[in-house]
Design an enzyme around this catalytic site. Structure first.
Site, PDB file in Angstrom:
ATOM      1  N   SER A 158      42.398  68.201  30.128  1.00 14.91           N
ATOM      2  CA  SER A 158      41.433  68.369  31.207  1.00 14.91           C
ATOM      3  C   SER A 158      40.585  69.618  30.941  1.00 14.91           C
ATOM      4  CB  SER A 158      42.166  68.438  32.549  1.00 14.91           C
ATOM      5  OG  SER A 158      41.273  68.305  33.631  1.00 14.91           O
ATOM      6  N   ASP A 324      41.893  56.726  33.136  1.00 19.11           N
ATOM      7  CA  ASP A 324      41.287  57.993  33.554  1.00 19.11           C
ATOM      8  C   ASP A 324      39.813  57.760  33.862  1.00 19.11           C
ATOM      9  OD1 ASP A 324      40.324  60.566  33.882  1.00 19.11           O
ATOM     10  OD2 ASP A 324      41.187  61.350  32.027  1.00 19.11           O
ATOM     11  N   HIS A 357      44.060  60.251  35.382  1.00 18.02           N
ATOM     12  CA  HIS A 357      43.801  61.487  34.650  1.00 18.02           C
ATOM     13  C   HIS A 357      45.052  62.352  34.506  1.00 18.02           C
ATOM     14  CE1 HIS A 357      41.588  64.933  33.162  1.00 18.02           C
ATOM     15  NE2 HIS A 357      42.072  65.683  34.139  1.00 18.02           N
TER      16      HIS A 357
END
Length: 385
Positions: A158, A324, A357
């Site tokens: 991320s 995601d 995610h």
């Protein structure tokens, strides 16, 4: 004296806070600087004699340096304890693992809640706006202070993955390998939009007090909780939400009011309420803004391949998750295409998962296997025993 002993002579074993002298400020992309920069860090394992086994792990938006250690506020295990540990992909028996709290954070590194030396009060909104490149620049200062010339690997997911990409673009000579997980080379309009909702929720809270809430002795807890709730939705997938909660009720029958009737509502409220205990509202504003400003190709005429041109000696692994939608696989493919166009060595894996995610925090055997295999191959190439 061993490499580890030399580091231990200046740095706290296992972690601590490193303060740079005022004459060694952090230069910022905005043109400003931070003097007397403090960086909070944790380490795991030992640095070998050739200082060639150091791995920097970069955390995501709401993470911190407590990578594989009990969190001092929540009492919970470190956020990547399932990946870092004996026998795990990042094994401290083999690697010297470093994790820092990013600049702008709220767990010991200089941020908006820190004391402004010019006023003796918390910075608040007087803290300068920061970027992902500023975060990486601070990390590079710490790595240099540790006497480490080249990192064996930099790893992150991320926002951590964005730091990995920034490291490759800005400091390729300091990297042997890089692992970018569930990230993108720039923030999309949708990403910016979700962050703006969160920021507005914080700033609409009367207890925000124009960012001076610490001086006023209050905290914008309701606004920060709503920001966390909105963001948390983006970390999950619709199949995951449906599997975990569906339309299940909290109790028998409806309340016919606005209590948390559904389990998913209660879950989000819990996420928001628990978040305010460990995170600073102004840090949330600053770090989300840094993410929104992130566009790795911007300084290279819009060419992502050009941004990676000097990173040909770095070995890359790029991973994404099929469900995601915050940083979809298409974004990772764009990164890999740019790396290939720049002449870099890059492997790519899309992991099938319905967890969204946040899958890189969760039990994903294929992620573990990919990390283990890539790092083992690079360790062999690096000559690490």
């Amino acid at each position: 004296m061993t490499a580890q002993a030399q580091i231990a002579g200046s740095f706290e074993t296992g972690g601590g806070t490193w303060r740079f002298p005022a004459n060694q400020p952090l230069r910022l992309d905005s043109g400003g600087e931070i003097a007397g920069l403090e960086i909070a860090y944790k380490t795991y394992g030992q640095l070998n004699e050739t200082r060639s086994n150091a791995v920097l792990v970069c955390h995501a938006l709401t993470g911190d340096q407590h990578l594989a250690s009990t969190h001092p506020v929540t009492g919970k295990p470190g956020w990547w304890s399932r990946v870092v540990g004996p026998g795990l992909p990042l094994d401290p028996e083999r690697y010297f693992i470093i994790c820092t709290n990013v600049v702008g954070g709220c767990m010991g590194t200089t941020g908006p809640a820190s004391t402004n030396p010019a006023t003796g009060e918390p910075y608040g909104l007087a803290f300068p706006v920061i970027t992902i490149a500023d975060m990486v620049r601070a990390q590079a200062m710490l790595i240099e202070a540790m006497g480490i010339e080249t990192l064996f690997a930099v790893v992150g997911g991320s926002m951590g993955g964005m730091q990995v990409l920034q490291w490759a673009a800005d400091h390729p000579e300091k990297l042997f390998s890089a692992v970018c997980i569930a990230a993108a080379a720039r923030h999309s309009a949708q990403n910016i939009a979700f962050h703006e909702v969160g920021r507005q929720a914080i700033m609409a809270d009367p207890n925000w007090v124009g960012g001076a809430y610490l001086k006023a002795g209050v905290r914008p807890e309701k606004g920060l909780a709503v920001a966390r709730m909105a963001a948390h939705i983006t970390y999950l997938s619709e199949p995951a939400l449906q599997r975990k909660f569906g339309r299940e009720l909290q109790r028998d029958g409806l309340s016919w009011g606005f209590d948390a009737d559904f389990q998913v509502e209660s879950y989000l409220r819990h996420q928001g309420a628990s978040f305010v205990d460990r995170f600073d509202a102004n840090s949330y504003l600053y770090i989300t803004r840094a993410l929104d400003y992130f566009d790795l190709a911007a300084k290279s005429g819009g060419s992502l391949a050009e941004a990676f041109r000097k990173a040909r000696g770095v070995r890359f692994c790029v991973l994404s998750f099929s469900s995601d939608w915050l940083y979809p696989t298409a974004e990772s493919r764009d990164i890999v295409r740019a790396l290939n166009a720049a002449g870099c060595r890059a492997s790519f894996v899309e992991i099938e998962s319905d967890k969204g995610h946040d899958a890189f925090f969760l039990d994903e055997p294929q992620l573990d296997a990919t990390l283990r295999g890539f790092l083992a191959a690079q360790a062999s190439a690096r000559g690490l025993g």
